[in-house]
Write an enzyme that holds these catalytic residues in place. Structure first.
Site, mmCIF file in Angstrom:
data_model
loop_
_atom_site.group_PDB
_atom_site.id
_atom_site.type_symbol
_atom_site.label_atom_id
_atom_site.label_comp_id
_atom_site.label_asym_id
_atom_site.label_seq_id
_atom_site.Cartn_x
_atom_site.Cartn_y
_atom_site.Cartn_z
ATOM 1 N N GLY A 114 -72.455 82.556 -54.581
ATOM 2 C CA GLY A 114 -73.771 83.082 -54.868
ATOM 3 C C GLY A 114 -73.587 84.560 -55.158
ATOM 4 O O GLY A 114 -72.515 85.076 -54.941
ATOM 5 N N CYS A 115 -74.542 85.265 -55.716
ATOM 6 C CA CYS A 115 -74.242 86.645 -56.095
ATOM 7 C C CYS A 115 -75.464 87.425 -56.564
ATOM 8 O O CYS A 115 -76.523 86.868 -56.779
ATOM 9 C CB CYS A 115 -73.253 86.683 -57.261
ATOM 10 S SG CYS A 115 -71.693 85.919 -56.879
ATOM 11 N N ALA A 116 -75.227 88.730 -56.728
ATOM 12 C CA ALA A 116 -76.195 89.587 -57.391
ATOM 13 C C ALA A 116 -75.561 90.104 -58.664
ATOM 14 O O ALA A 116 -74.389 90.475 -58.668
ATOM 15 C CB ALA A 116 -76.545 90.762 -56.491
#
Lengths: 408, 510, 152
Positions: A16-18
């Site tokens: 998951g990430c930004a």
């Protein structure tokens, strides 16, 4: 001995990430403060196991040289690599990448950059001898191809040294840590670029490693990505079939190769890429005007294995543009904004508002709807003219079918 | 010859309390197992004639009949199984080859049952196919390496010229096709059921080598016409009547063996369809006598393409044998647009038992090794790979596609949907279910309206299940599963088996 | 008598699908038995009568029951007024209470589908399209859909 590179191969690390990206379309350069500031707003989207930045326009004095950023496990690996580089490249300039002390950044590898051009590529590479090189532009693409193969082969064959960035006048700065810490670690306020992308990582299945952090850099491409690709096996197989070797076991690597293969090698317009990576449904294609339906159908049939399935939002940087795309059913967040000649894309609106409190326009692209911000170069027209996409645009706007299919 | 050493295979249990002597069983059995005794007003059954097709059991209105596998009373011997004894007794009696029907029932490893599929959790949302689009449309045919860009004529994009010639493609709404079963080996009603179901669902059926009956021409856009070694029913019109052409080299159940449709099955309709005299044996030679080498195959492929003006994909069907990977590579290079590989558990109307049970390899291993070999040669993406040979369920389909198949063929599964109970007596032409017979008394039993509906239902059900599994894995288009072996894990397999299948063992992460 | 959905329905015979299993006959007998239970009817009751008849020559066979003719000869022949054709539904019914068992209807029927019934008093028995059931049992239980109930 630096253990941070041990995850090189065998494990794929979905995450998951930004993601955040900003471009000044007029080509004005600005330092890394803004992007660090923006990505730090999304601290909770990452978990300290990976952060990074890509910046374009940062090495104007070496703009004709490939800027290779490398991670080395130890000085022996560095020594070996440099000896090897001497054989292959004309090295214009080499130095350690300056880093600052940051308590949150542990165990960094040796980080260095080399500005190089390959020596005569014909003598170096047997395979390239078969290429028909008649003029400068042929040579230029042969050189790119040489670099592409060199970088993938180097990374594939290495356990203690990795090329993490290989474009011209651009660079990737990444590592294990929160992105804002990584940004300060690399002293990004000392660099000035016109296009910045950044990434905060939340790997779910293993601890992060330096090479696996984002952005993924390959030639002039840099890709940051939030998502997990369910079609990884199929996509990897697709790029493998065209000669790409995957060494980093990340979805992002495969995405980068997809862009490189489709845009650089197959000459497919960036305007058509979303019709491959996030292709319209067959039922939507049936609604396309008859004259061009076959084109989109053929595109999907031939490149069915390049369809990227599963949730993703990506920001792709290039010397000419910043491109962002969502998966076709929008399973990951992506928001875009424009303020005068600054354009933004981000996982969250908050990070845009942090650095640009009242943009002229903010919008949420649909699944499969690309966002493309071109760097304005004088005398260079956007290539959208006369493309099937333009035709689609016209068709749907004139037929009031905008809801059916949106085209940028 | 009064001495018969064989025992009956089945026991017929009739519950006299339930039997109402209605004689449905008597009328339904083509093997004359049941007989009505008028004096006693009761029915007597003869175990030895029973083939275990369960027609009587299924139709008995009171549930009075149960057919049970008879426990062998041969003395136990691990080495000399009852199967060996029975065959030897039979052969000592008749001097003949033991014939059988359908696929091998021997307990070889079924790799499908040692492979597990994946699903998403947390990091990747699963998708609900009832609420989100889920695409399983599949294209079969030759694909180019890359697309060549369009050319527009001036500023006018009304007529963009597309430089890439994709070549003919079959467009299937589900990656499941009905495999080759000829009219002759099965009844016209069976072929009608299959062809109509394929047409209505938007997939394809294969004529086998039986030619194309005139009643089936209306389904021609869903027809793959087969050209086999007997060349029955093949002419230019036939070739152009289908959506695609398949050259049959071999069949999974009997690699290296031809076919033989006995003259008594060649009635008027079969004879006109096959273009042979009525009552004449229809013999398919073991090889094509114009294909003794790969270059001969290349010639036939181009001849067929010429005959159909390059408008139809031409494929080649081969059985899965030890050397299948290089053979498949040769076939791609010979110009085929698709390859159909039939595994050794594939069905047949008639085959020598010794061949069926001992020759060939499982389709799972053949598929994996062909896929890898073609990829190594950089030609996998050029062609479509169809696999057959005992695809039993939607999960087999999913696993085959993840291993690298483009689509699957189902034969036995389709016949089961039509009522087949796998008694394996297809070669006797006494099929009580009206499938593998030409006897008009028996063929009537298969109403093609019911048959087509049941097959349509089967495809609908499988499509739902395939979509559920895809959605569970977070994928919404079948092409993103193709060759995606990351989604498969082996269970209870050796290192060697895993390496041939190209999958990790269960418990290993990405 | 009210027909199903008030529409005129007829049983169509598709001889190409009749497999001569005679399950229609068996279920007809059960439906018109006292118990309406197959085992009880066949084991305990006497003189069960099927109002549908399977005709069979070689592999050709079909099941036939009252055609409910539009100009029903049985109705004309009936001396007691038992045989009546319902104008709304088109169904020909024999009221077995009124029937005197003269069997003129049997003589008149061109299809031979009216049966002599002597299980109690002599009456003529014939297909009533299984008035209470949604589908006649012969249609419902045909394993090959050789009988179909259709609107006309």
């Amino acid at each position: 001995m630096n253990l941070n590179l041990k995850y090189k191969s065998g494990y794929r690390v979905p995450s998951g990430c930004a993601v955040f990206g900003v471009i000044n379309e007029s080509g004005r350069v600005f330092n890394g403060e803004m992007v660090i500031n923006a990505i730090s707003m999304m601290h909770d989207r990452s978990n300290g196991l990976g952060g990074g930045f890509a910046a374009y326009g940062i090495y104007p004095e070496f703009k004709d040289y490939y800027a290779l950023h490398l991670f080395f496990d130890d000085s022996l690996a560095r020594k070996e690599t440099e000896v090897f580089f001497q054989k292959v490249f004309k090295i214009k300039y080499a130095e350690d990448i300056e880093t600052g002390k940051n308590n949150n950044i542990k165990n960094p590898p040796i980080i260095a950059r080399y500005f190089v051009v390959p020596k005569n590529i014909i003598t170096v590479s047997e395979e390239l001898k078969e290429l028909d090189i008649n003029n400068e532009s042929d040579y230029k693409s042969a050189e790119e191809e040489f670099m592409a193969r060199f970088v993938t082969d180097f990374n594939y064959g290495s356990n203690n040294a990795f090329i993490i960035s290989s474009g011209k006048n651009m660079g990737v700065f990444k590592g294990v840590g929160y992105p804002e810490d990584i940004g300060h670690f690399y002293k990004l306020d000392n660099y000035k670029g016109y296009l910045w992308t950044s990434h905060g990582r939340f790997p779910t299945n293993s601890t992060g490693w330096w090479g696996g952090a984002h952005p993924f850099g390959f030639l002039n491409w840099s890709v940051v990505h939030n998502g997990e690709i369910s079609s990884y096996g199929t996509n990897k197989r697709f790029v493998n079939d065209y000669g790409y070797k995957c060494s980093f076991s990340t979805d992002t690597e495969v995405l980068t190769y997809l862009f490189d293969l489709l845009v650089r090698k197959h000459n497919i317009s960036i305007y058509l890429i979303n019709y491959i990576l996030a292709s319209p449904l067959w039922s939507d294609i049936e609604l396309f005007p008859e004259e061009i339906r076959d084109i989109f159908k053929t595109l999907r049939i031939i490149y069915s294995r390049a369809l990227v399935n599963g949730p993703f939002s990506i920001i792709v940087g290039n010397q000419d543009y910043m491109y962002a795309l969502n998966d076709r059913i929008k399973l990951r967040p992506l928001v875009a904004a424009k303020n005068k000649d600054y354009s933004f894309v981000s996982s969250e609106e908050s990070s845009i508002r942090k650095v640009c409190p009242s943009p002229d326009r903010v919008w949420f692209p649909d699944g499969g709807e690309p966002v493309l911000f071109l760097l304005n170069k004088k005398g260079k027209k956007p290539e959208i003219e006369h493309s099937p996409v333009e035709y689609l645009n016209e068709y749907f706007s004139s037929n009031m079918c905008k809801d059916k299919q949106k085209v940028v | 010859m009064a001495l018969k050493l064989n025992q009956s295979e089945f026991e017929i249990h009739r519950d006299e309390q339930k039997c109402i002597s209605c004689q449905v069983c008597v009328r339904q059995c083509s093997n004359d197992v049941h007989e009505y005794d008028e004096d006693n007003e009761s029915i007597i059954s003869d175990n030895i004639k029973c083939v275990g097709c369960q027609r009587c059991e299924t139709l008995c209105p009171t549930g009075a009949i149960r057919i049970k596998q008879r426990e062998s009373e041969f003395k136990y011997n691990y080495n000399w199984s009852p199967g060996h004894l029975k065959n030897i007794y039979k052969q000592a009696e008749t001097g003949g080859v033991i014939l059988t029907g359908m696929g091998s029932d021997k307990p070889y490893t079924i790799y499908w049952d040692h492979i597990l599929f994946n699903a998403s959790q947390v990091t990747n949302p699963s998708i609900d196919p009832l609420r989100e689009p889920m695409e399983i449309k599949t294209f079969i045919g030759r694909k180019p390496d890359k697309i060549d860009l369009y050319k527009s004529s001036g500023k006018n994009m009304k007529n963009p010229v597309f430089l890439t010639n994709l070549g003919p493609q079959l467009e299937a709404e589900i990656p499941v096709l009905f495999s080759a079963m000829s009219y002759g080996s099965i009844s016209l009603n069976a072929v009608k059921s299959i062809s109509r179901a394929a047409y209505e669902f938007g997939t394809f059926y294969n004529t086998g080598e039986g030619g194309l009956h005139k009643d089936l021409k209306k389904y021609s856009e869903s027809t793959i016409v087969q050209v086999a070694s007997g060349r029955f029913g093949v002419d230019k019109d036939y070739l152009n009547s289908g959506a695609a052409i398949e050259i049959k080299i071999g069949q999974g159940a009997k690699p290296g063996i031809g076919g033989h449709l006995p003259g008594e099955k060649v009635n008027y309709e079969v004879s006109t369809t096959r273009m042979i005299p009525e009552g004449a044996d229809a013999i398919s030679p073991a090889p094509h006598h114009d294909i003794y080498s790969i270059e001969d195959l290349a010639q036939l492929i181009s001849a067929l393409k010429e005959a159909t003006e390059y408008k139809k994909p031409v494929g080649v069907k081969v059985s899965a044998v030890h050397n299948i990977a290089p053979i498949a590579s040769g076939i791609v290079r010979a110009g085929a647009d698709f390859i159909s590989i039939d595994g050794f558990r594939g069905g047949t109307g008639a085959a020598p038992q010794v061949i069926r049970d001992n020759v060939g390899i499982p389709i799972e291993l053949a598929l994996a090794s062909v896929d890898i070999r073609l990829r190594e040669e950089g030609i996998r993406h050029n062609i479509s790979l169809l696999v057959a040979g005992s695809i039993r369920s939607s999960s087999d389909v999913i696993k085959a596609i993840a291993l690298g198949a483009d689509a699957v063929y189902i034969g036995t599964a389709a016949l089961l949907a039509l009522g087949c109970h796998l008694c394996q007596k297809c070669y006797t032409s006494k099929c009580n279910w009206g499938i593998a017979t030409q006897d008009p008394y028996l063929t009537k039993r298969l109403n093609p309206e019911i048959g087509a509906r049941r097959l349509y239902n089967l495809l609908t059900a499988w499509a739902h299940e395939i979509k559920e599994m895809l959605g569970g894995a977070g994928i919404n288009a079948i092409e993103s599963l193709r060759g995606n072996r990351e989604h498969l894990r082996g269970i209870g397999l050796s290192e060697k088996e895993l390496s041939i299948l190209g999958i990790k063992h269960a418990g290993e992460a990405w | 008598m009210q027909g199903r959905l008030g529409k005129v329905k007829k049983i169509f015979i598709r001889e190409e699908f009749c497999i001569a299993c005679r399950l229609c006959e068996i279920y007809c007998q059960v439906e018109h038995s006292k118990s309406k239970k197959i085992l009880k009817a066949f084991k305990e009751e006497k003189d069960l009568i099927s109002r549908v008849l399977v005709e069979e020559v070689g592999f050709n066979s079909f099941a036939i029951q009252c055609r409910h003719c539009s100009e029903a000869l049985c109705v004309e022949a009936c001396i007691s007024g038992a045989m009546i054709k319902n104008k709304n539904t088109g169904i020909v019914i024999c009221d077995e209470n009124k029937c005197v068992g003269c069997w003129m209807c049997i003589m008149a029927c061109p299809y031979g589908v009216i049966k002599r019934n002597i299980s109690e008093k002599k009456v003529a028995s014939k297909c009533d399209l299984c008035g209470d059931e949604e589908y006649p049992v012969c249609v419902k239980n045909c394993p090959n859909e050789a009988l179909q109930l259709r609107d006309i």
